[in-house]
Write a protein that holds these residues in place. Structure first.
Motif, mmCIF file in Angstrom:
data_model
loop_
_atom_site.group_PDB
_atom_site.id
_atom_site.type_symbol
_atom_site.label_atom_id
_atom_site.label_comp_id
_atom_site.label_asym_id
_atom_site.label_seq_id
_atom_site.Cartn_x
_atom_site.Cartn_y
_atom_site.Cartn_z
ATOM 1 N N VAL A 48 0.855 -1.184 0.000
ATOM 2 C CA VAL A 48 0.000 0.000 0.000
ATOM 3 C C VAL A 48 0.894 1.237 0.000
ATOM 4 O O VAL A 48 1.833 1.335 0.793
ATOM 5 N N THR A 49 0.617 2.174 -0.903
ATOM 6 C CA THR A 49 1.475 3.355 -1.021
ATOM 7 C C THR A 49 0.823 4.655 -0.578
ATOM 8 O O THR A 49 1.514 5.627 -0.297
ATOM 9 N N SER A 50 -0.524 4.710 -0.543
ATOM 10 C CA SER A 50 -1.163 5.965 -0.154
ATOM 11 C C SER A 50 -2.510 5.733 0.518
ATOM 12 O O SER A 50 -3.131 4.680 0.357
ATOM 13 N N PHE A 51 -2.922 6.754 1.277
ATOM 14 C CA PHE A 51 -4.222 6.754 1.943
ATOM 15 C C PHE A 51 -4.980 8.012 1.531
ATOM 16 O O PHE A 51 -4.392 9.084 1.400
ATOM 17 N N THR A 52 -6.283 7.872 1.331
ATOM 18 C CA THR A 52 -7.156 9.016 1.064
ATOM 19 C C THR A 52 -8.134 9.122 2.227
ATOM 20 O O THR A 52 -8.709 8.116 2.663
ATOM 21 N N SER A 62 -4.993 13.492 1.315
ATOM 22 C CA SER A 62 -4.373 12.188 1.117
ATOM 23 C C SER A 62 -2.931 12.281 1.595
ATOM 24 O O SER A 62 -2.402 13.378 1.777
ATOM 25 N N SER A 64 0.996 9.912 1.657
ATOM 26 C CA SER A 64 1.785 8.731 1.330
ATOM 27 C C SER A 64 1.794 7.821 2.549
ATOM 28 O O SER A 64 1.841 8.289 3.688
ATOM 29 N N ASP A 101 -7.159 2.981 1.043
ATOM 30 C CA ASP A 101 -5.879 2.954 0.328
ATOM 31 C C ASP A 101 -6.137 3.177 -1.161
ATOM 32 O O ASP A 101 -7.278 3.404 -1.588
ATOM 33 N N GLU A 102 -5.089 3.114 -1.953
ATOM 34 C CA GLU A 102 -5.222 3.429 -3.380
ATOM 35 C C GLU A 102 -6.105 2.441 -4.145
ATOM 36 O O GLU A 102 -6.564 2.734 -5.247
ATOM 37 N N ASP A 103 -6.367 1.272 -3.551
ATOM 38 C CA ASP A 103 -7.251 0.298 -4.189
ATOM 39 C C ASP A 103 -8.699 0.454 -3.738
ATOM 40 O O ASP A 103 -9.569 -0.311 -4.150
#
Length: 126
Positions: A48-52, A62, A64, A101-103
Motif C-alpha cells: 500500500v502506497t497511499s491513503f485518502t 491524502s 503517502s 488505500d489506493e485500491d
C-alpha cells in the motif's frame, strides 16, 4: 468626570461594537488524522502506497503511506491530514470518517466529534 483618550478609547469602542453584533456566531473546529510508524510498516509490507481521507464522504486529503508521526502531532502539523469544519453555529458536531488505500480498501472508519474552537487529534492504529 473621567475622560478616556488615546488607544484605550478606541479599544473600548471596539469591544462595545463587537458585543453589540448579531447573536449568530461562526463556529468551527479542526480534526487531525494521523498514524504512527507501525501503520506505515504494515502498509509498506503489503504494497500500500497511499491513503485518502474522507469526512462525511468528501475527500479532505491524502498522504503517502510512508509519511507517519513518531508521536502525537501538534494539531495540523507534520504528515497529518487536517480539516477545519464549519459547525453551522453549533458548539460541536459529529462527522463520519473513513480512510481508504489506493485500491479503495477501507483501513479505518468511524465518527469524530469536533468541538467549536478545538482541534481533535484522531490517531489511526492497527
Amino acid at each position: 468626570h473621567i475622560s478616556v483618550s488615546g488607544p484605550a478609547a478606541g479599544l473600548t469602542a471596539i469591544v462595545l461594537t463587537a458585543s453589540m453584533s448579531s447573536c449568530v456566531k461562526n463556529t468551527s473546529g479542526k480534526v487531525t488524522f494521523w498514524y504512527g510508524q507501525g501503520v506505515s510498516l504494515v502498509a509498506n509490507s503489503i504494497g500500500v502506497t497511499s491513503f485518502t481521507f474522507y469526512l462525511n464522504n468528501e475527500i479532505i486529503g491524502s498522504s503517502s503511506a510512508n509519511v507517519y508521526s513518531v508521536s502525537e502531532p501538534t494539531c495540523g502539523s507534520g504528515g497529518a491530514v487536517t480539516k477545519t469544519m464549519d459547525l453551522d453555529s453549533e458548539e460541536s458536531a459529529t462527522y463520519n470518517y473513513k480512510v481508504v488505500d489506493e485500491d479503495g480498501d477501507i483501513w479505518w472508519e468511524g465518527s469524530v466529534k469536533i468541538e467549536d474552537g478545538g482541534c481533535l487529534n484522531q490517531q489511526l492504529s492497527i
